[in-house]
Design an enzyme around this catalytic site. Sequence first.
Site, PDB file in Angstrom:
ATOM      1  CG  ASP A  26      -1.902  -1.104   0.949  1.00  0.00           C
ATOM      2  OD1 ASP A  26      -2.887  -0.243   0.240  1.00  0.00           O
ATOM      3  OD2 ASP A  26      -1.702  -1.838   1.966  1.00  0.00           O
TER       4      ASP A  26
ATOM      5  NE  ARG B 269      -7.073   0.890   8.097  1.00  0.00           N
ATOM      6  CZ  ARG B 269      -6.060   0.670   6.644  1.00  0.00           C
ATOM      7  NH1 ARG B 269      -5.797   1.652   6.023  1.00  0.00           N
ATOM      8  NH2 ARG B 269      -6.526  -0.189   5.824  1.00  0.00           N
TER       9      ARG B 269
ATOM     10  CB  CYS C  98      -4.954   8.224  -0.510  1.00  0.00           C
ATOM     11  SG  CYS C  98      -5.594   7.245  -1.975  1.00  0.00           S
TER      12      CYS C  98
ATOM     13  CD  GLU D 169      -4.064  12.226   1.515  1.00  0.00           C
ATOM     14  OE1 GLU D 169      -4.152  13.413   1.390  1.00  0.00           O
ATOM     15  OE2 GLU D 169      -4.973  11.383   1.444  1.00  0.00           O
ATOM     16  CG  ASP D 170      -3.029   6.782   4.189  1.00  0.00           C
ATOM     17  OD1 ASP D 170      -4.054   7.760   4.448  1.00  0.00           O
ATOM     18  OD2 ASP D 170      -3.763   5.405   3.474  1.00  0.00           O
TER      19      ASP D 170
ATOM     20  CB  ILE E  85      -6.121  -2.248  -3.599  1.00  0.00           C
ATOM     21  CG1 ILE E  85      -5.605  -1.054  -4.287  1.00  0.00           C
ATOM     22  CG2 ILE E  85      -5.443  -3.364  -4.072  1.00  0.00           C
ATOM     23  CD1 ILE E  85      -3.926  -0.806  -4.109  1.00  0.00           C
TER      24      ILE E  85
ATOM     25  CG  HIS F  68      -8.576   6.403   5.054  1.00  0.00           C
ATOM     26  ND1 HIS F  68      -7.828   5.931   4.043  1.00  0.00           N
ATOM     27  CD2 HIS F  68      -7.410   6.482   6.613  1.00  0.00           C
ATOM     28  CE1 HIS F  68      -6.881   5.822   4.481  1.00  0.00           C
ATOM     29  NE2 HIS F  68      -6.636   5.609   5.550  1.00  0.00           N
TER      30      HIS F  68
HETATM   31  N1  GLY Z   1      -5.380  -0.324   0.638  1.00  0.00           N
HETATM   32  C1  GLY Z   1      -5.446   1.023   0.959  1.00  0.00           C
HETATM   33  C2  GLY Z   1      -5.390   1.243   2.750  1.00  0.00           C
HETATM   34  O1  GLY Z   1      -6.321   0.328   2.789  1.00  0.00           O
HETATM   35  O2  GLY Z   1      -4.530   1.716   3.815  1.00  0.00           O
END
Ligand code: GLY
Length: 259
Positions: free
Chosen positions: A64, A134, A252, A69-70, A246, A165
Amino acid sequence: MSTHTFNRAIVRTPSRSVVHGLRAVDTGSPQYEAVLREHAAYVAFLQSEGVSVETLPLLEDFPDSVFVEDVALVFTGAAIALRPGAPTRRGETSEIVPTLERHFERVLHLTKGSAEGGDVLTTANAVFIGLSARTSAKGAQSLLQLLGEIGHRGVVVQTPPSVLHLKSDCALLDEETILCTPRLAASEPFPGFRLLLTSAGEEGAANALAVGDQILLSQGYPRTAEALAKAGYEVKTLATAEIAKIDAGLSCMSLRWRS
Ligand code: GLY
């Protein structure tokens, strides 16, 4: 400073392992070459709008990791390295820290709880942090403190249940306006903002990206695109069908800031 105008971005080339990326609902794995094409078109669009894009090398160990961005929040002059809530993604942070250190005078580190950048909506006067599977309450509290250290006001809100998100369900269109799904709007998370709602069944349109004067929208959401156009926005659409398998969105795949 305008938060939706940016001239710098960081992206990461999708690894072959991207086909094993996390997904909420399995609709089949994306095809690698198609993901590469969609990613390349995304980068090309940013560049065509005058954005200087740094492309980081792929990371096979992290399926991933294309979703840069995450793992960080970036602002003019400062960045915060985050702690992804997905265990398979936690190692992505240390991979991006050297890049952050090259670009930003200050790099702070989230060390408690978890928070992913997909849960953070930055506006001129507030940085909204969505609690989700998350982003934990502890991570959000720690993030509030770090944001304060670099002069930003954080506000904790709730990501709708079972939504990946916060920004799966919203995007800043301009300084006063947020594109938002009805399910997120129901909790009135953004007081003072004008909300434009995604059309019924088009929740996936909410992860849009304002790039200069244009709104970048995923293909396949014609009624929301039309509503945005009627509201006076110039809409540009991009294919994201493969990478969406995904749970990708348009925000992102990059970290963006004004230098
Ligand atoms: N596939 C992106 C995430 O779940 O973080």
